[in-house]
Write an enzyme that holds these catalytic residues in place. Sequence first.
Site, PDB file in Angstrom:
ATOM      1  N   ASP A 108      -3.730  52.105  41.371  1.00  0.00           N
ATOM      2  CA  ASP A 108      -3.319  52.563  40.051  1.00  0.00           C
ATOM      3  C   ASP A 108      -2.603  53.909  40.115  1.00  0.00           C
ATOM      4  OD1 ASP A 108      -5.198  53.867  37.217  1.00  0.00           O
ATOM      5  OD2 ASP A 108      -3.133  53.133  37.362  1.00  0.00           O
ATOM      6  N   ASP A 113       3.507  53.362  35.974  1.00  0.00           N
ATOM      7  CA  ASP A 113       2.069  53.134  36.062  1.00  0.00           C
ATOM      8  C   ASP A 113       1.719  51.717  36.480  1.00  0.00           C
ATOM      9  OD1 ASP A 113      -0.760  53.518  33.726  1.00  0.00           O
ATOM     10  OD2 ASP A 113      -0.620  53.026  35.862  1.00  0.00           O
TER      11      ASP A 113
HETATM   12  C1  LIG Z   1      -8.569  59.390  33.190  1.00  0.00           C
HETATM   13  C2  LIG Z   1      -7.199  59.979  33.507  1.00  0.00           C
HETATM   14  C3  LIG Z   1      -7.292  60.952  34.627  1.00  0.00           C
HETATM   15  C4  LIG Z   1      -6.219  58.873  33.863  1.00  0.00           C
HETATM   16  C5  LIG Z   1      -6.090  57.810  32.766  1.00  0.00           C
HETATM   17  N1  LIG Z   1      -5.128  56.814  33.176  1.00  0.00           N
HETATM   18  C6  LIG Z   1      -4.947  55.682  32.443  1.00  0.00           C
HETATM   19  O1  LIG Z   1      -5.652  55.407  31.468  1.00  0.00           O
HETATM   20  C7  LIG Z   1      -3.844  54.734  32.895  1.00  0.00           C
HETATM   21  C8  LIG Z   1      -4.315  53.847  33.992  1.00  0.00           C
HETATM   22  O2  LIG Z   1      -3.210  53.273  34.657  1.00  0.00           O
HETATM   23  C9  LIG Z   1      -5.267  52.723  33.480  1.00  0.00           C
HETATM   24  C10 LIG Z   1      -5.843  51.903  34.646  1.00  0.00           C
HETATM   25  C11 LIG Z   1      -6.541  50.618  34.184  1.00  0.00           C
HETATM   26  C12 LIG Z   1      -7.880  50.920  33.518  1.00  0.00           C
HETATM   27  C13 LIG Z   1      -8.619  49.633  33.130  1.00  0.00           C
HETATM   28  C14 LIG Z   1      -8.822  48.730  34.346  1.00  0.00           C
HETATM   29  C15 LIG Z   1      -7.496  48.411  35.049  1.00  0.00           C
HETATM   30  C16 LIG Z   1      -6.760  49.704  35.391  1.00  0.00           C
HETATM   31  N2  LIG Z   1      -4.476  51.832  32.619  1.00  0.00           N
HETATM   32  C17 LIG Z   1      -4.849  51.650  31.344  1.00  0.00           C
HETATM   33  O3  LIG Z   1      -5.821  52.164  30.816  1.00  0.00           O
HETATM   34  C18 LIG Z   1      -4.027  50.646  30.538  1.00  0.00           C
HETATM   35  C19 LIG Z   1      -4.856  49.374  30.430  1.00  0.00           C
HETATM   36  C20 LIG Z   1      -4.104  48.182  30.974  1.00  0.00           C
HETATM   37  O4  LIG Z   1      -2.857  48.030  30.417  1.00  0.00           O
HETATM   38  C21 LIG Z   1      -4.998  46.923  30.784  1.00  0.00           C
HETATM   39  C22 LIG Z   1      -5.695  46.688  32.109  1.00  0.00           C
HETATM   40  C23 LIG Z   1      -6.559  45.530  32.172  1.00  0.00           C
HETATM   41  C24 LIG Z   1      -6.792  44.964  33.405  1.00  0.00           C
HETATM   42  C25 LIG Z   1      -7.619  43.856  33.557  1.00  0.00           C
HETATM   43  C26 LIG Z   1      -8.221  43.305  32.403  1.00  0.00           C
HETATM   44  C27 LIG Z   1      -8.000  43.864  31.138  1.00  0.00           C
HETATM   45  C28 LIG Z   1      -7.164  44.993  31.024  1.00  0.00           C
HETATM   46  N3  LIG Z   1      -4.209  45.765  30.359  1.00  0.00           N
HETATM   47  C29 LIG Z   1      -4.149  45.368  29.092  1.00  0.00           C
HETATM   48  O5  LIG Z   1      -4.752  45.909  28.193  1.00  0.00           O
HETATM   49  O6  LIG Z   1      -3.302  44.280  28.968  1.00  0.00           O
HETATM   50  C30 LIG Z   1      -3.126  43.603  27.688  1.00  0.00           C
HETATM   51  C31 LIG Z   1      -2.536  44.581  26.677  1.00  0.00           C
HETATM   52  C32 LIG Z   1      -2.141  42.496  27.994  1.00  0.00           C
HETATM   53  C33 LIG Z   1      -4.454  43.066  27.216  1.00  0.00           C
HETATM   54  C34 LIG Z   1      -5.619  58.491  31.484  1.00  0.00           C
HETATM   55  O7  LIG Z   1      -4.412  58.742  31.390  1.00  0.00           O
HETATM   56  O8  LIG Z   1      -6.477  58.710  30.620  1.00  0.00           O
END
Ligand SMILES: CC(C)C[C@H](NC(=O)C[C@H](O)[C@H](CC1CCCCC1)NC(=O)CC[C@H](O)[C@H](Cc1ccccc1)NC(=O)OC(C)(C)C)C(=O)O
Length: 332
Positions: free
Chosen positions: A36, A221
């Site tokens: 990620d 990302d």
């Molecule tokens: C805590 C910080 C230091 C970093 C933090 N970074 C992020 O939130 C971005 C980061 O890339 C995070 C990493 C993901 C967290 C959840 C598990 C998979 C990885 N991305 C995210 O948080 C974004 C979430 C994704 O887009 C989800 C992922 C997912 C995977 C499998 C099943 C369901 C959902 N997809 C998702 O929701 O897809 C749909 C809309 C089609 C349902 C932030 O910015 O807050």
Amino acid sequence: ATGSAPAVPIDERFDIAYVTPVTIGTPPQTLMLDFDTGSSDLWVFSSHMPPFQVRGQEIYTPDESSTARLLEGHTWSIMYGDGSASRGNVYVDTFAVGGLTVLNQAVQTAQQVSASFTSATNIDGLVGLGFSTLNTVRPESQLTFFDNAKASLDNPVFTADLKYMAAGTYDFGFIDRAKYTGEITYVPIDPDPGYWIFTSSGYAVGASSNFSATPIIGIADTGTSLVYLPTAVLTAYYRQVQGATNSRSYGGYVFPCDSALPSFTFGVGEERFTIPASYIRYAPVTEGSATCFGGLQSSSELGINIWGDVALKAAFVVFDSRSPPRIGWAKK
Ligand SMILES: CC(C)C[C@H](NC(=O)C[C@H](O)[C@H](CC1CCCCC1)NC(=O)CC[C@H](O)[C@H](Cc1ccccc1)NC(=O)OC(C)(C)C)C(=O)O
């Protein structure tokens, strides 16, 4: 040193996330982790979790690794953009991916994960490839595996070759000429916020005929499934889609699955990359529905634009952490 490992979609119908096999400890324990670039914690499902929170995931058991050492007094706690969360303690152990080994890598062992992680049965944890400043371990934050590996890599780079409904590749330490065509277009990265942030030179709905040269600052990302862009861009795109609406109940732009969809082109410097309509016809809102959810969605609630997997799989992307860091995009 170099490394190369597959990026496998966790769901054969929609590329919601990609996982990569890694080994941790001695003897090696194999887990499938989500690499990620949007975060910087390496954390895994572990033997320290209540069993009801584990639903088929592989777990890391430090007590079965002769090289595992507890990082006394250190903890971590993370909340992602989609609201999912996890927290726990920290070990140091041997970490290997695609032939590349890092001794003494901080491996964050989960003690608690949110329900959405429990239900993501094919994700055993994450490997953060963002900048180490984002790491959540306290009192001393830890380095990402890429930062630990960097000195021994032939080149301080990693590349993402994600694919539409197929396994792609993450390469470490080298740029594989066979994975892209033409030249790589590099643009600067602002590393301060800790993400791979760059400025796209603009967009076009459809092929690059009517390109709008408007800068779009966003993050590359690999851990976000879709593309999240400013409202103006979204309305310009979905205006061309018969029956498209921004649905509050479905939480985004939806349209009849049989509607004709234009492609979407974005600029990196002088180069133009086109996301095929098939990537934007992302998925039926529910199994078998005739209403589809769009792969392009609005960033208005996020405070940041995100070039997620829907865009990344349309290109070969080089994450170059030389000084100053830069990101490179090439056709493939
Ligand atoms: C805590 C910080 C230091 C970093 C933090 N970074 C992020 O939130 C971005 C980061 O890339 C995070 C990493 C993901 C967290 C959840 C598990 C998979 C990885 N991305 C995210 O948080 C974004 C979430 C994704 O887009 C989800 C992922 C997912 C995977 C499998 C099943 C369901 C959902 N997809 C998702 O929701 O897809 C749909 C809309 C089609 C349902 C932030 O910015 O807050």
